[in-house]
Design a protein around this motif. Structure first.
Motif, PDB file in Angstrom:
ATOM      1  N   GLN A 105       0.852  -1.206   0.000  1.00  0.00           N
ATOM      2  CA  GLN A 105       0.000   0.000   0.000  1.00  0.00           C
ATOM      3  C   GLN A 105       0.878   1.242   0.000  1.00  0.00           C
ATOM      4  OE1 GLN A 105      -3.538  -0.188   2.393  1.00  0.00           O
ATOM      5  NE2 GLN A 105      -3.517   2.017   2.757  1.00  0.00           N
ATOM      6  N   GLY A 106       0.763   2.007  -1.056  1.00  0.00           N
ATOM      7  CA  GLY A 106       1.529   3.250  -1.150  1.00  0.00           C
ATOM      8  C   GLY A 106       0.616   4.445  -0.978  1.00  0.00           C
ATOM      9  N   SER A 107       1.142   5.623  -1.296  1.00  0.00           N
ATOM     10  CA  SER A 107       0.284   6.808  -1.321  1.00  0.00           C
ATOM     11  C   SER A 107       0.683   7.645  -2.528  1.00  0.00           C
ATOM     12  CB  SER A 107       0.435   7.612  -0.036  1.00  0.00           C
ATOM     13  OG  SER A 107       1.789   7.925   0.173  1.00  0.00           O
ATOM     14  N   LYS A 108      -0.317   8.288  -3.115  1.00  0.00           N
ATOM     15  CA  LYS A 108      -0.075   9.096  -4.316  1.00  0.00           C
ATOM     16  C   LYS A 108       0.906  10.210  -3.964  1.00  0.00           C
ATOM     17  CE  LYS A 108      -2.726  11.294  -8.045  1.00  0.00           C
ATOM     18  NZ  LYS A 108      -2.229  12.681  -7.990  1.00  0.00           N
ATOM     19  N   ARG A 109       1.936  10.341  -4.774  1.00  0.00           N
ATOM     20  CA  ARG A 109       2.978  11.340  -4.503  1.00  0.00           C
ATOM     21  C   ARG A 109       2.368  12.752  -4.462  1.00  0.00           C
ATOM     22  NH1 ARG A 109       8.037  10.598  -8.112  1.00  0.00           N
ATOM     23  NH2 ARG A 109       8.078   8.750  -6.789  1.00  0.00           N
ATOM     24  N   PRO A 110       2.609  13.485  -3.376  1.00  0.00           N
ATOM     25  CA  PRO A 110       2.049  14.841  -3.282  1.00  0.00           C
ATOM     26  C   PRO A 110       2.641  15.750  -4.364  1.00  0.00           C
ATOM     27  CG  PRO A 110       3.105  14.157  -1.207  1.00  0.00           C
ATOM     28  CD  PRO A 110       3.467  13.139  -2.237  1.00  0.00           C
ATOM     29  N   VAL A 119       1.515   8.214  -9.326  1.00  0.00           N
ATOM     30  CA  VAL A 119       2.776   7.606  -8.921  1.00  0.00           C
ATOM     31  C   VAL A 119       2.730   7.380  -7.425  1.00  0.00           C
ATOM     32  CG1 VAL A 119       5.234   8.108  -8.601  1.00  0.00           C
ATOM     33  CG2 VAL A 119       4.154   8.482 -10.819  1.00  0.00           C
ATOM     34  N   GLY A 120       3.179   6.202  -7.004  1.00  0.00           N
ATOM     35  CA  GLY A 120       3.095   5.830  -5.595  1.00  0.00           C
ATOM     36  C   GLY A 120       4.404   5.959  -4.857  1.00  0.00           C
ATOM     37  N   ASP A 121       4.361   6.527  -3.645  1.00  0.00           N
ATOM     38  CA  ASP A 121       5.497   6.501  -2.721  1.00  0.00           C
ATOM     39  C   ASP A 121       5.199   5.484  -1.627  1.00  0.00           C
ATOM     40  OD1 ASP A 121       6.965   8.460  -4.037  1.00  0.00           O
ATOM     41  OD2 ASP A 121       5.872  10.074  -3.039  1.00  0.00           O
ATOM     42  N   GLY A 151      -5.123   1.875  -1.202  1.00  0.00           N
ATOM     43  CA  GLY A 151      -6.101   1.387  -0.231  1.00  0.00           C
ATOM     44  C   GLY A 151      -7.458   2.041  -0.391  1.00  0.00           C
ATOM     45  N   ASN A 152      -7.533   2.977  -1.322  1.00  0.00           N
ATOM     46  CA  ASN A 152      -8.792   3.684  -1.555  1.00  0.00           C
ATOM     47  C   ASN A 152      -9.258   3.546  -3.003  1.00  0.00           C
ATOM     48  OD1 ASN A 152     -10.932   5.083  -0.477  1.00  0.00           O
ATOM     49  ND2 ASN A 152     -10.049   7.108  -0.935  1.00  0.00           N
ATOM     50  N   GLY A 153      -8.820   2.470  -3.649  1.00  0.00           N
ATOM     51  CA  GLY A 153      -9.290   2.179  -5.003  1.00  0.00           C
ATOM     52  C   GLY A 153      -8.415   2.714  -6.117  1.00  0.00           C
ATOM     53  N   LEU A 154      -7.292   3.357  -5.746  1.00  0.00           N
ATOM     54  CA  LEU A 154      -6.422   3.951  -6.766  1.00  0.00           C
ATOM     55  C   LEU A 154      -5.195   3.071  -6.976  1.00  0.00           C
ATOM     56  CD1 LEU A 154      -7.202   6.672  -7.990  1.00  0.00           C
ATOM     57  CD2 LEU A 154      -5.470   7.749  -6.538  1.00  0.00           C
ATOM     58  N   LEU A 155      -4.906   2.736  -8.242  1.00  0.00           N
ATOM     59  CA  LEU A 155      -3.668   2.041  -8.579  1.00  0.00           C
ATOM     60  C   LEU A 155      -2.581   3.073  -8.831  1.00  0.00           C
ATOM     61  CD1 LEU A 155      -5.272  -0.617 -10.945  1.00  0.00           C
ATOM     62  CD2 LEU A 155      -4.319  -1.052  -8.672  1.00  0.00           C
ATOM     63  N   LEU A 156      -1.340   2.742  -8.503  1.00  0.00           N
ATOM     64  CA  LEU A 156      -0.240   3.707  -8.577  1.00  0.00           C
ATOM     65  C   LEU A 156       1.006   3.078  -9.197  1.00  0.00           C
ATOM     66  CD1 LEU A 156      -0.719   5.108  -4.954  1.00  0.00           C
ATOM     67  CD2 LEU A 156      -1.254   6.352  -7.064  1.00  0.00           C
TER      68      LEU A 156
END
Lengths: 255, 255
Positions: A105-110, A119-121, A151-156
């Motif tokens: 599980q990443g998070s969208k790069r700010p 893009v995921g970090d 984790g919220n439906g977004l692929l990165l």
């Protein structure tokens, strides 16, 4: 010893080399994990679809159309091709994107100066160690593509080296880990054109010395900086190794 | 009770309907498996790439270019989209092609009068029950796309209804199974235009009677023939149900 291998575009784009690598990979005994990048297929496919690849400072911007193409290619074509070849060689491979079993599980790069798009970090808690351990303990070889989710439906779209390092560090808690970056040289060379100048072992002192001497320079510096960080986080060895040599001693071991 | 659901193209092609279905699916308690077909995306993508879909007698011929497109779309885009949405709704989904963990091993359809290309047929031993059981026993929901492999490095386009039936039968050995075919009607209707004529339960005697009366005809006959075969092979119930009703009693139960 749990062995983790990361392969990049060079091998993926070469059908014969990929098959040969996977054949050798399947002979490596004990638990193992494979992480793969993408290769040139994405640019080719975007081109065929008439979508212009967006680059800023040499880095790809992942807009929605690009995300769709890389998801299909990385998580679909490349991942399933690798998995089916490994199955042929009796390696019980199972493909994963980061969404599968919440593996990564990443998070969208700010957005700061540049909006990299989808893009995921990764963070220290990105890797679902329980899932990886479950698969490994059951003799299954995870084959991980460079697509994560938030984790919220977004692929990165996520850097494959970053994923490999994060998996190695996360699994180091319960396993002795060797992380192998498979690349186009046989290891770190004193003379980049002479394979006989391979440096078989580099510790942090030697690394500082080799940087001062200019033997290690440019793109190799962030790669090795990252490797020594990974070692400090509990990974036993990081190896730089050619695809042909993954089951031999010809490599550079960072320790 | 292990509940198995098969969804087809109608839902997959409708973003809102798919999201709503997955949200409801995630609320279903107990172990479950989802199998999905492909939808119209493949023809659209083939068209965009300038590849003409090859059809014989209304059936798609899967040449190498088509196989690449469906592999990317089914195992990549559609499968990872579904998995990431389910993760959002706290359903621990994990996507599988047949190659992953050797989940489903088929064989390339032999050429008789028509060469269907890279199309897979299944046998009684195609399903890796051990893998499905491992995932289910660990609270993981397998999400299966309609791509299998032959164990020799070949990926194969395979009918999703066939896969769903094969999984249901294989897992019936150790589990009480309910197989749900999600489709565009609320079940079998005496009058196809009147939902109030839903037939809630059909056993084999009633089925024969309904066929004689002409209530069940055309495309429904092979679907129900297959369903009763599945029941004879150990599956407790096969349900025909609308996406909106998967967590309610509005359906036709074959038993």
């Amino acid at each position: 010893m749990l062995k983790i291998f990361k392969i990049g575009g060079g091998i993926i784009d070469n059908e014969q080399e990929l098959e040969q690598f996977l054949k050798t990979f399947s002979t490596i005994e004990g638990p193992k994990v494979l992480i793969h990048g993408g290769g040139k297929g994405a640019s080719k496919m975007l081109n065929q679809l008439g979508i212009e690849p967006k680059m800023v400072d040499g880095r790809r911007i992942t807009d929605k159309a690009t995300l769709d193409v890389v998801t299909g290619l990385y998580a679909g074509n490349i991942n399933k091709n690798i998995v089916s070849i490994l199955q042929k060689y009796n390696c019980d491979a199972l493909g994963l994107s980061g969404a599968d079993g919440n593996a990564i599980q990443g998070s969208k790069r700010p957005v700061k100066t540049i909006d990299y798009g989808f893009v995921g970090d990764l963070t220290d808690n990105s890797i679902n160690t329980k899932l990886f351990q479950l698969l490994i303990d059951n003799g299954i070889t995870p084959v991980v593509c460079a697509i994560t989710h938030d984790g919220n439906g977004l692929l990165l779209n996520t850097n494959a080296d970053t994923i490999a390092s994060a998996i190695a560090v996360a699994l180091a808690n319960k396993n002795e880990i060797e992380l192998n970056f498979v690349f186009d040289k046989i290891g770190v060379l004193r003379d980049v054109n002479d394979d006989s100048t391979l440096i078989p072992k580099i510790n942090e002192n030697l690394y500082l010395q080799l940087k001062e001497e200019g033997v290690i320079f440019e793109g190799m510096i962030p790669k090795l900086d990252n490797s020594f960080n990974v070692i400090k986080s509990g990974v036993k060895n990081v190896c730089l190794v050619h695809a042909q040599n993954i089951n031999s001693d010809i490599k550079t071991i960072l320790c």
